[in-house]
Design a protein around this motif. Sequence first.
Motif, PDB file in Angstrom:
ATOM      1  N   UNK A   1      38.544  30.165  39.956  1.00 45.60           N
ATOM      2  CA  UNK A   1      38.289  28.927  40.692  1.00 45.60           C
ATOM      3  C   UNK A   1      36.806  28.595  40.796  1.00 45.60           C
ATOM      4  N   UNK A   2      35.965  29.354  40.123  1.00 45.40           N
ATOM      5  CA  UNK A   2      34.542  29.078  40.159  1.00 45.40           C
ATOM      6  C   UNK A   2      33.869  29.466  41.459  1.00 45.40           C
ATOM      7  N   UNK A   3      34.439  30.438  42.157  1.00 48.01           N
ATOM      8  CA  UNK A   3      33.879  30.895  43.429  1.00 48.01           C
ATOM      9  C   UNK A   3      33.346  32.314  43.254  1.00 48.01           C
ATOM     10  N   UNK A   4      32.113  32.525  43.669  1.00 45.05           N
ATOM     11  CA  UNK A   4      31.561  33.882  43.696  1.00 45.05           C
ATOM     12  C   UNK A   4      31.910  34.551  45.017  1.00 45.05           C
ATOM     13  N   UNK A   5      32.332  35.797  44.945  1.00 46.25           N
ATOM     14  CA  UNK A   5      32.683  36.567  46.139  1.00 46.25           C
ATOM     15  C   UNK A   5      31.613  37.626  46.370  1.00 46.25           C
ATOM     16  N   UNK A   6      31.107  37.665  47.596  1.00 49.17           N
ATOM     17  CA  UNK A   6      30.071  38.625  47.982  1.00 49.17           C
ATOM     18  C   UNK A   6      30.607  39.554  49.065  1.00 49.17           C
ATOM     19  N   UNK A   7      30.140  40.781  49.049  1.00 50.08           N
ATOM     20  CA  UNK A   7      30.434  41.703  50.141  1.00 50.08           C
ATOM     21  C   UNK A   7      29.311  41.647  51.171  1.00 50.08           C
ATOM     22  N   UNK A   8      29.639  42.112  52.367  1.00 50.65           N
ATOM     23  CA  UNK A   8      28.661  42.157  53.447  1.00 50.65           C
ATOM     24  C   UNK A   8      28.880  43.439  54.234  1.00 50.65           C
ATOM     25  N   UNK A   9      27.791  44.038  54.719  1.00 49.14           N
ATOM     26  CA  UNK A   9      27.916  45.188  55.614  1.00 49.14           C
ATOM     27  C   UNK A   9      28.599  46.357  54.943  1.00 49.14           C
ATOM     28  N   UNK A  10      29.609  46.894  55.620  1.00 45.85           N
ATOM     29  CA  UNK A  10      30.266  48.119  55.170  1.00 45.85           C
ATOM     30  C   UNK A  10      31.077  47.954  53.888  1.00 45.85           C
ATOM     31  N   UNK A  11      31.210  46.732  53.382  1.00 50.51           N
ATOM     32  CA  UNK A  11      31.926  46.549  52.119  1.00 50.51           C
ATOM     33  C   UNK A  11      31.015  46.678  50.904  1.00 50.51           C
ATOM     34  N   UNK A  12      29.733  46.911  51.110  1.00 52.93           N
ATOM     35  CA  UNK A  12      28.821  47.144  49.982  1.00 52.93           C
ATOM     36  C   UNK A  12      29.362  48.195  49.003  1.00 52.93           C
ATOM     37  N   UNK A  13      29.890  49.344  49.477  1.00 51.58           N
ATOM     38  CA  UNK A  13      30.346  50.372  48.532  1.00 51.58           C
ATOM     39  C   UNK A  13      31.524  49.944  47.663  1.00 51.58           C
ATOM     40  N   UNK A  14      32.168  48.819  47.978  1.00 51.89           N
ATOM     41  CA  UNK A  14      33.299  48.362  47.164  1.00 51.89           C
ATOM     42  C   UNK A  14      32.894  48.145  45.706  1.00 51.89           C
ATOM     43  N   UNK A  15      31.628  47.822  45.478  1.00 57.59           N
ATOM     44  CA  UNK A  15      31.158  47.548  44.119  1.00 57.59           C
ATOM     45  C   UNK A  15      31.209  48.774  43.218  1.00 57.59           C
ATOM     46  N   UNK A  16      31.353  49.949  43.790  1.00 58.26           N
ATOM     47  CA  UNK A  16      31.365  51.178  42.986  1.00 58.26           C
ATOM     48  C   UNK A  16      32.752  51.533  42.466  1.00 58.26           C
ATOM     49  N   UNK A  17      33.797  50.865  42.956  1.00 59.51           N
ATOM     50  CA  UNK A  17      35.165  51.197  42.539  1.00 59.51           C
ATOM     51  C   UNK A  17      35.516  50.460  41.246  1.00 59.51           C
ATOM     52  N   UNK A  18      35.946  51.180  40.209  1.00 57.94           N
ATOM     53  CA  UNK A  18      36.308  50.519  38.956  1.00 57.94           C
ATOM     54  C   UNK A  18      37.363  49.425  39.128  1.00 57.94           C
ATOM     55  N   UNK A  19      38.319  49.644  40.027  1.00 55.19           N
ATOM     56  CA  UNK A  19      39.384  48.667  40.208  1.00 55.19           C
ATOM     57  C   UNK A  19      38.936  47.378  40.857  1.00 55.19           C
TER      58      UNK A  19
END
Length: 553
Positions: free
Chosen positions: A267-285
């Motif tokens: 849909x052309x939307x970028x999703x960003x994490x904030x706070x404690x969700x920063x580590x989500x970027x390390x999960x391959x899934x």
Amino acid sequence: MFCYQCEQTTRTRAGDGCANVVGTCGKDAVTADLQDLLIHLVKGVSMYAHRAAELGARDRDVDVFVIESLFTTLTNVNFDPARFETLIGQATAMRERARACYEAVCAKAGQVPEQLAGPAACDPGQAMDQLLQKAREGAITVGLDRVGADVVGLRALVLYGIKGAAAYFEHAHVLDQDDPAIYAQFHRLLNFLAENPTGVDDLLGRALEVGALNYQVMQQLDAAATGRYGHPEPTEVRTTPRAGKAILVSGHDLRYLEQVLEQSAGLGINVYTHGELLPAHAYPGLKRYPHLAGNYGTAWQNQHTEFAEFPGAIVMTSNCLIEPQPAYRARIFTSGPVGWPQVPHIAGRDFRPVIEAALATPGFATDAAPRSITVGFARNAVLGAAEQVVGAVKSGALKHFFLIGGCDGAKPGRNYYTELAEKVPQDCAILTLGCAKFRFNDHDFGSIGGLPRLLDVGQCNDSYSAIQIALALADAFDCGVNDLPLSLVLSWLEQKAVAVLLTLLHLGVRNIRLGPSLPAFLTPAVVQVLVDTFALTPIGEPQADLDAMLTAA
């Protein structure tokens, strides 16, 4: 209203807390009292569920309700009195289901069911004045004049540890990880509190049992997260925005983030994490979603400024909400256990309202200059380099590990953790987890023997990973955890941190430094017991503490 379950209470002497009108967190007196009543009723539910479980029976809906209800009462989670009115009504219905389950299994076993009193027999009424009157029975200070502050404080310690463990178990539940035996332990411990225990030694023992329970819960959560998304791997995460429409997801819950990513794909939307969700970027899934654009902002207490400047929609998935401001109130949504009066709540994990709000807002006009930080040093990543780590220690290149982590907050004194990290010698490594890392994770600490000196283990939900790293290093060096060149310096804010601390004490970990202030629910006498038994130490001055830790090593 009286509440002292978190570190940011208005006063920090033993026995002090937020009272009368509104708490530091923004929780008003009505909401605080309704939370107390809900906990009181949940104890009654568990009194029946505990007895049913001992006879081999359970009601899964009852189990799930108890855990969800406990989570809603954590600091900075749910501030909506209307939601608590609903939960209180559900609690009485769930108590009847638990009672029916217990009586049915008694009949099957040929036993006479107990006639339970206290929370198991509490009739809260329905009108608000009735609820608030009945809430006095659930106040944390009930019995203070009879049993004294030591006992009341230890009851609070057990309860707050249970709350923290429940939050972690709810995160695991959302990831489809359940265990009837764990639910049964929650019921057993809540039944214990419902009986108004008075023995100091018994309460201390139960607090360590909560730590043992939380260790099992964290193991379940780790299995759920890595089973669904793979093991975290070192990953460079962009911390500046890209041009385009935007959604910001804050809190802790990986599954809610995944569903936002699924529903907004293409849909052309970028999703960003904030706070404690920063580590989500390390999960391959989760990294496989190309529109997971990066991390925006820092720790929870900065959201008034950061959310106001974010030109998109915002979703809160768990604890860490503070009062939404007019600048972004029309585009923030709550989900899961989170709530604020008059803020739209996402039911059933259908994030279309969030997506519509994101499409209706301007988004970022241009790409910002790229900056990044590296995350993903969870147990598999660190233990995958264990030979390198052990070799660096044995060669003398790596002298000491400092685990500097925990919960961040807004009260003065937390600059201690920044100063300590900055003062750590160049031949020492820093492990960190929780949102306290935002005090220093953008600093350049360099590397030792090809490994970064700052290793981000993850969010507070990843405490199990940090424990496994410590246990594996102890095994590699053929020693106990307390014999490792490792010092733990923790900051605490709310009940998840209490649960983790109890887990560490249950595991026999000693010499933990804790701050920035000690819990107001612990009296000096109880603190002294913890000091004598576990060498638990309040933080002091950064350089003096650093010198003491290195000398002890």
